[in-house]
Write a protein that holds these residues in place. Structure first.
Motif: not given
Length: 112
Positions: A72-100
């Motif tokens: 909710e806070d970073f506006g990225v739909p939930h995935q599992s597994p998932q990585v989110l890269l946060i810079q300056n308070g915002e999610c600037v990148y996300d990836a899930s599964h084998f894209d990690i």
């Protein structure tokens, strides 16, 4: 690799603040999923502190409400597994599964 545990919604404000000083990674991990275990292992094997990224580990089975708040806070739909890269308070990148991948993550830090 030294993970910081993400276990409380209040830590999300701390992560936003920290991300103004350095990039922050949130790794959302399902302890019940073999794909998640593989992605976690790949991340840990390739990790380098030299990238300057502060890593947080979230056990989304044990802390489901925190995982939902991250989405909710970073506006990225939930995935599992998932990585989110946060810079300056915002999610600037996300990836899930084998894209990690750590290499892809590093490239995003440079370009963000």
């Amino acid at each position: 690799m030294n993970w910081n545990k993400l276990q409380d919604n209040a830590q999300l404000d701390q992560i936003r603040n920290e991300s103004a000083e350095q990039p922050v990674l949130i790794f959302k991990h399902s302890t019940r999923c073999s794909i998640s275990s593989t992605a976690l292992s790949r991340m840990e094997r390739n990790w380098s502190d030299a990238a300057g990224i502060k890593p947080y580990y979230l056990d989304l089975i044990a802390f489901r409400s925190v995982s939902n708040q991250v989405a909710e806070d970073f506006g990225v739909p939930h995935q599992s597994p998932q990585v989110l890269l946060i810079q300056n308070g915002e999610c600037v990148y996300d990836a899930s599964h084998f894209d990690i991948s750590f290499d892809a993550l590093k490239q995003q830090v440079v370009s963000a």
